[in-house]
Design a protein around this motif. Structure first.
Motif, mmCIF file in Angstrom:
data_model
loop_
_atom_site.group_PDB
_atom_site.id
_atom_site.type_symbol
_atom_site.label_atom_id
_atom_site.label_comp_id
_atom_site.label_asym_id
_atom_site.label_seq_id
_atom_site.Cartn_x
_atom_site.Cartn_y
_atom_site.Cartn_z
ATOM 1 N N ALA A 1 0.862 -1.189 0.000
ATOM 2 C CA ALA A 1 0.000 0.000 0.000
ATOM 3 C C ALA A 1 0.893 1.231 0.000
ATOM 4 O O ALA A 1 1.719 1.404 0.902
ATOM 5 N N VAL A 2 0.768 2.059 -1.032
ATOM 6 C CA VAL A 2 1.579 3.269 -1.163
ATOM 7 C C VAL A 2 0.640 4.431 -1.413
ATOM 8 O O VAL A 2 -0.106 4.442 -2.400
ATOM 9 N N GLU A 3 0.652 5.418 -0.552
ATOM 10 C CA GLU A 3 -0.227 6.566 -0.689
ATOM 11 C C GLU A 3 0.354 7.618 -1.629
ATOM 12 O O GLU A 3 1.571 7.682 -1.827
ATOM 13 N N ASP A 4 -0.515 8.422 -2.198
ATOM 14 C CA ASP A 4 -0.131 9.563 -3.031
ATOM 15 C C ASP A 4 0.781 9.128 -4.180
ATOM 16 O O ASP A 4 1.856 9.681 -4.381
ATOM 17 N N ALA A 5 0.331 8.123 -4.925
ATOM 18 C CA ALA A 5 1.133 7.593 -6.027
ATOM 19 C C ALA A 5 0.368 7.596 -7.338
ATOM 20 O O ALA A 5 0.696 6.835 -8.256
ATOM 21 N N ASP A 6 -0.619 8.469 -7.462
ATOM 22 C CA ASP A 6 -1.462 8.479 -8.653
ATOM 23 C C ASP A 6 -0.894 9.407 -9.725
ATOM 24 O O ASP A 6 -1.487 10.433 -10.061
ATOM 25 N N TYR A 7 0.277 9.048 -10.231
ATOM 26 C CA TYR A 7 0.889 9.790 -11.335
ATOM 27 C C TYR A 7 1.583 8.808 -12.263
ATOM 28 O O TYR A 7 1.873 7.665 -11.908
ATOM 29 N N ALA A 8 1.843 9.285 -13.475
ATOM 30 C CA ALA A 8 2.256 8.410 -14.564
ATOM 31 C C ALA A 8 3.630 7.791 -14.332
ATOM 32 O O ALA A 8 4.520 8.398 -13.726
ATOM 33 N N ILE A 9 3.778 6.593 -14.854
ATOM 34 C CA ILE A 9 5.071 5.902 -14.859
ATOM 35 C C ILE A 9 5.784 6.287 -16.151
ATOM 36 O O ILE A 9 5.373 5.904 -17.245
ATOM 37 N N GLY A 10 6.811 7.069 -16.053
ATOM 38 C CA GLY A 10 7.547 7.516 -17.232
ATOM 39 C C GLY A 10 7.024 8.832 -17.776
ATOM 40 O O GLY A 10 5.821 9.124 -17.705
ATOM 41 N N ASN A 11 7.940 9.627 -18.316
ATOM 42 C CA ASN A 11 7.615 10.912 -18.955
ATOM 43 C C ASN A 11 6.831 11.835 -18.024
ATOM 44 O O ASN A 11 5.919 12.551 -18.446
ATOM 45 N N PRO B 1 8.155 14.439 -15.190
ATOM 46 C CA PRO B 1 9.321 15.006 -14.491
ATOM 47 C C PRO B 1 9.170 14.977 -12.972
ATOM 48 O O PRO B 1 8.148 15.390 -12.422
ATOM 49 N N GLY B 2 10.209 14.456 -12.319
ATOM 50 C CA GLY B 2 10.208 14.382 -10.870
ATOM 51 C C GLY B 2 9.572 13.147 -10.284
ATOM 52 O O GLY B 2 9.655 12.900 -9.072
ATOM 53 N N SER B 3 8.933 12.325 -11.134
ATOM 54 C CA SER B 3 8.197 11.179 -10.596
ATOM 55 C C SER B 3 9.125 10.100 -10.046
ATOM 56 O O SER B 3 8.735 9.363 -9.128
ATOM 57 N N ASP B 4 10.336 9.998 -10.592
ATOM 58 C CA ASP B 4 11.256 8.953 -10.122
ATOM 59 C C ASP B 4 11.595 9.145 -8.644
ATOM 60 O O ASP B 4 11.462 8.218 -7.830
ATOM 61 N N ASN B 5 12.025 10.337 -8.293
ATOM 62 C CA ASN B 5 12.335 10.601 -6.893
ATOM 63 C C ASN B 5 11.083 10.646 -6.035
ATOM 64 O O ASN B 5 11.116 10.287 -4.850
ATOM 65 N N ALA B 6 9.968 11.073 -6.636
ATOM 66 C CA ALA B 6 8.724 11.135 -5.874
ATOM 67 C C ALA B 6 8.282 9.747 -5.431
ATOM 68 O O ALA B 6 7.882 9.552 -4.275
ATOM 69 N N ILE B 7 8.343 8.756 -6.330
ATOM 70 C CA ILE B 7 7.881 7.424 -5.941
ATOM 71 C C ILE B 7 8.858 6.781 -4.970
ATOM 72 O O ILE B 7 8.453 6.004 -4.091
ATOM 73 N N ALA B 8 10.146 7.112 -5.079
ATOM 74 C CA ALA B 8 11.096 6.623 -4.083
ATOM 75 C C ALA B 8 10.738 7.169 -2.703
ATOM 76 O O ALA B 8 10.808 6.449 -1.691
ATOM 77 N N ASP B 9 10.337 8.436 -2.664
ATOM 78 C CA ASP B 9 9.902 9.041 -1.407
ATOM 79 C C ASP B 9 8.645 8.357 -0.876
ATOM 80 O O ASP B 9 8.539 8.060 0.322
ATOM 81 N N ARG B 10 7.688 8.075 -1.755
ATOM 82 C CA ARG B 10 6.433 7.439 -1.314
ATOM 83 C C ARG B 10 6.688 6.026 -0.791
ATOM 84 O O ARG B 10 6.061 5.594 0.172
ATOM 85 N N LEU B 11 7.595 5.313 -1.447
ATOM 86 C CA LEU B 11 7.931 3.964 -0.976
ATOM 87 C C LEU B 11 8.576 4.022 0.410
ATOM 88 O O LEU B 11 8.275 3.195 1.283
ATOM 89 N N ALA B 12 9.457 4.998 0.607
ATOM 90 C CA ALA B 12 10.089 5.151 1.916
ATOM 91 C C ALA B 12 9.059 5.490 2.991
ATOM 92 O O ALA B 12 9.086 4.943 4.099
ATOM 93 N N ARG B 13 8.122 6.380 2.652
ATOM 94 C CA ARG B 13 7.077 6.750 3.606
ATOM 95 C C ARG B 13 6.201 5.558 3.967
ATOM 96 O O ARG B 13 5.695 5.451 5.094
ATOM 97 N N ALA B 14 6.015 4.662 2.991
ATOM 98 C CA ALA B 14 5.183 3.478 3.224
ATOM 99 C C ALA B 14 5.921 2.396 4.013
ATOM 100 O O ALA B 14 5.354 1.335 4.292
ATOM 101 N N GLY B 15 7.182 2.653 4.334
ATOM 102 C CA GLY B 15 7.945 1.698 5.132
ATOM 103 C C GLY B 15 8.760 0.712 4.332
ATOM 104 O O GLY B 15 9.244 -0.281 4.884
ATOM 105 N N HIS B 16 8.935 0.983 3.017
ATOM 106 C CA HIS B 16 9.709 0.084 2.155
ATOM 107 C C HIS B 16 10.880 0.880 1.572
ATOM 108 O O HIS B 16 10.788 1.445 0.478
ATOM 109 N N LYS B 17 11.963 0.955 2.306
ATOM 110 C CA LYS B 17 13.096 1.790 1.925
ATOM 111 C C LYS B 17 13.598 1.408 0.533
ATOM 112 O O LYS B 17 13.904 0.239 0.282
ATOM 113 N N PRO B 18 13.682 2.358 -0.396
ATOM 114 C CA PRO B 18 14.125 2.026 -1.758
ATOM 115 C C PRO B 18 15.636 1.817 -1.824
ATOM 116 O O PRO B 18 16.414 2.641 -1.327
ATOM 117 N N LEU B 19 16.035 0.712 -2.420
ATOM 118 C CA LEU B 19 17.453 0.397 -2.594
ATOM 119 C C LEU B 19 17.853 0.656 -4.038
ATOM 120 O O LEU B 19 17.175 0.248 -4.974
#
Length: 282
Positions: free
Chosen positions: A236-246, A248-266
């Motif tokens: 379960a990852v909150e605030d992740a309703d944005y496109a995969i690819g193309n 801008p900024g979504s790569d770091n944003a989803i890494a942040d959301r994964l970390a917030r959800a308790g799944h530290k991105p490696l």
């Protein structure tokens, strides 16, 4: 199939800037390590003594890597989530199709879950492949991280490995995808240290099998760009309703959301490798 076997990171004195600079060499199984090292010496004006040391180190690292047996999974474990589309530029479509073929033939990939928007034509060779699961969406546009996470959690067995990727990415065959357990147990001799996800960037690739690192992204240690995300289901990852690819900024944003959800991105570029075929797009 291109296969990176070792990265060699070194520093060399730059007589123009009067400073030591960091460089990275990427060697494949089919490379001549001495030729790669000598080319690096010429490119970055490495002095004779330093060059000799570099050549010896590269040869040894490459020899140690190729002597290791190629890993083959006991069974396929990866559910690959992506979105196929039709590109108007034929050379670019060839790259996208090549990446998809590589993924379909990857022994780690159990199934490809393909989120198709209305009107997309999926080639027969892909549509009829036993690993292909075509999911016809009602809405147009790119599918989102939210849709991917919700689909994986609802449709895949508990504990599955769900890997979300851009279409022009293919997974490295020899990387230890089958040992990803959502923690570090398999990679740190039993020390787990919590829950983890994967946020991976890529090597650049062409259709001739050449691989290299992106020099611009390398300046920031690839901190601003990821192309593949791996999780264990359910998630379960909150605030992740944005496109995969193309997006801008979504790569770091989803890494942040994964970390917030308790799944530290490696970010494990030297360990779990992915490659991007995108030469004609540039």
């Amino acid at each position: 199939m291109a296969q990176v076997v070792v990265h060699v990171i070194f520093t060399a004195w730059n007589p123009q800037t009067h400073a030591r600079e960091r460089h990275v060499l990427v060697l494949q199984r089919t490379d001549d390590p001495q030729a790669v090292a000598m080319a690096a010496c010429a490119r970055w004006s490495v002095g004779e003594a330093e060059c000799g040391t570099l050549v010896d180190a590269v040869k040894q690292r490459w020899r140690d890597a190729v002597d290791k047996p190629v890993r083959k999974p006991k069974e396929a474990t990866v559910h690959l989530l992506l979105q196929y589309y039709n590109d108007r530029y034929p050379p670019r479509q060839a790259e996208l199709d090549a990446a998809l073929r590589f993924n379909l033939h990857n022994p780690h990939v159990l199934q490809v879950h393909n989120f198709l928007e209305p009107g997309t034509v999926l080639p027969e060779w892909a549509a009829l492949h036993p690993k292909m699961r075509a999911l016809r969406r009602k809405e147009a546009g790119r599918f989102t991280f939210k849709q991917a996470f919700e689909y994986a959690s609802a449709s895949l067995p508990k504990g599955s490995t769900a890997v979300i990727t851009n279409l022009d990415i293919y997974l490295d065959y020899a990387s230890p995808w089958d040992t990803f357990n959502g923690d570090l147990g398999e990679w740190t001799h039993g020390t787990r240290n919590g829950s983890f996800s994967l946020a991976l960037s890529r090597h650049e690739a062409d259709l001739d099998g050449n691989l290299w690192r992106n020099s611009n992204l390398d300046k920031s240690a690839y901190a601003i760009a990821q192309d593949v995300w791996g999780v264990k289901t359910p998630i379960a990852v909150e605030d992740a309703d944005y496109a995969i690819g193309n997006c801008p900024g979504s790569d770091n944003a989803i890494a942040d959301r994964l970390a917030r959800a308790g799944h530290k991105p490696l970010f494990l570029l030297p360990v779990v490798k992915v490659n991007q075929v995108a030469v004609v797009r540039q």
